[in-house]
Design a protein around this motif. Structure first.
Motif, PDB file in Angstrom:
ATOM      1  N   LEU A 197     -54.737  19.403 -11.701  1.00  0.00           N
ATOM      2  CA  LEU A 197     -53.814  20.566 -11.384  1.00  0.00           C
ATOM      3  C   LEU A 197     -54.775  21.873 -11.334  1.00  0.00           C
ATOM      4  CD1 LEU A 197     -50.893  19.994 -13.895  1.00  0.00           C
ATOM      5  CD2 LEU A 197     -50.847  19.561 -11.602  1.00  0.00           C
ATOM      6  N   ASP A 230     -47.622  21.795  -3.041  1.00  0.00           N
ATOM      7  CA  ASP A 230     -49.015  22.771  -3.622  1.00  0.00           C
ATOM      8  C   ASP A 230     -48.356  23.619  -4.492  1.00  0.00           C
ATOM      9  OD1 ASP A 230     -51.871  23.755  -3.133  1.00  0.00           O
ATOM     10  OD2 ASP A 230     -50.775  25.485  -2.282  1.00  0.00           O
ATOM     11  N   ARG A 234     -47.506  22.077  -7.717  1.00  0.00           N
ATOM     12  CA  ARG A 234     -48.594  21.952  -8.682  1.00  0.00           C
ATOM     13  C   ARG A 234     -49.159  23.224  -9.369  1.00  0.00           C
ATOM     14  NH1 ARG A 234     -53.121  20.742  -6.314  1.00  0.00           N
ATOM     15  NH2 ARG A 234     -54.084  19.487  -7.803  1.00  0.00           N
TER      16      ARG A 234
END
Length: 327
Positions: free
Chosen positions: A169, A189, A192
């Motif tokens: 991450l 995205d 994350r």
């Protein structure tokens, strides 16, 4: 009809909250005036070549040289016209600054709160159904560890483990700079980047909700209506979910509403650790820059969000237990 009465009651609650909000605004304004320094001092220090005349012009431009009561009256006048003023630091309306960060903070807070409720209630149910046995003892120790672990330390350790060592991450931010991702790629995205801050913020509340759910379920399970449900031959799982858990969630939702303000305070630390562009980080930057206009706007918005959260909790109570009247 019931829904109409509930919203009418909430309208009265909102009207009654106005004096509270006004008191919060005045108190915050007066307390911030006790802090030494102002935005002109910070701007002068950063420029490195400020003179006494230029600092006087800055203070005059932003109204920092006015008497205290006159500054307060001016700020209240801005609020009466639905304006939060102008930031000396950013030289732009405070409303625009807050609007640009509010979405990120709400996303982080609601994700952390939802995750904490889901995990905490699940763990609490597990502990209550196996009270006195090893799962109860093990999860109780885990809850105690989470309760005593500061969110910033949990955030830093999660960065070390999941970002530095494992590389799973990102370390911070709300998105990959320059990625140009759109659609699902952008959503993944953003997700994350959201995982670690939400986990760091939710740890403390998982401990609270799990212990509270356990205690509440044990208390409700001894009530007469639960014994009646068992006597009717209902399946144990149905009794637990439809009767025990539903009534046990009332104190849990109450505490969740009470801790909404604490979440806002915790956002300052977590957003700073993870470089998350939200209101918490903006509040920290405003304190460092002595930008009290922005800080007052954030504090006012926080008060309104806490009031709104408690109103929603009242509605949720009425749904969980129809005997509860929203007044």
């Amino acid at each position: 009809m019931r829904l109409k009465l509930a919203f009418r009651a909430l309208g009265r609650t909102l009207w009654q909250a106005l004096p509270t909000v006004l008191g919060v605004v005045v108190l915050n304004f007066l307390l911030l005036q006790l802090v030494p320094g102002d935005a002109a001092d910070v701007i002068a220090a950063e420029s490195g070549s400020a003179t006494a005349e230029s600092m006087a012009q800055l203070r005059s431009h932003f109204g920092l040289d006015m008497p205290l009561l006159q500054q307060l009256a001016s700020y209240l006048n801005h609020l009466a016209h639905f304006s939060l003023g102008t930031s000396p630091r950013y030289n732009m309306p405070v409303t625009d600054l807050i609007a640009g960060r509010l979405g990120n903070t709400l996303l982080l807070m609601l994700t952390a709160l939802g995750f904490a409720l889901a995990v905490g209630v699940t763990l609490g149910c597990t502990m209550a159904s196996r009270v006195g046995r090893w799962p109860d003892r093990l999860l109780s120790v885990l809850a105690l560890l989470l309760y005593s672990t500061p969110s910033f330390w949990l955030g830093l350790m999660s960065i070390v483990l999941f970002s530095v060592h494992l590389g799973w991450l990102p370390t911070g931010g709300s998105g990959t700079i320059g990625s140009g991702a759109t659609g699902w790629a952008a959503a993944v995205d953003a997700l994350r980047h959201l995982v670690l801050p939400a986990l760091a913020m939710s740890g403390f509340y998982i401990a609270i909700f799990s212990r509270l759910t356990r205690a509440s379920m044990l208390e409700v399970s001894r009530q007469d209506f639960v014994r009646t449900a068992h006597a009717k031959g209902l399946a144990p799982l149905a009794v637990t979910l439809r009767h025990v858990l539903r009534n046990a969630l009332i104190p849990v939702t109450t505490v969740a509403g009470m801790h909404f303000g604490t979440l806002l305070g915790g956002a300052v630390v977590v957003e700073t650790v993870f470089n998350w562009p939200g209101l918490g980080r903006l509040a920290f930057e405003s304190v460092m820059a002595r930008d009290y206009t922005v800080l007052l706007g954030i504090l006012l918005l926080s008060s309104l969000l806490v009031i709104l959260a408690n109103m929603l909790v009242d509605l949720l109570h009425a749904w969980l237990d129809p005997r509860i009247q929203v007044r």
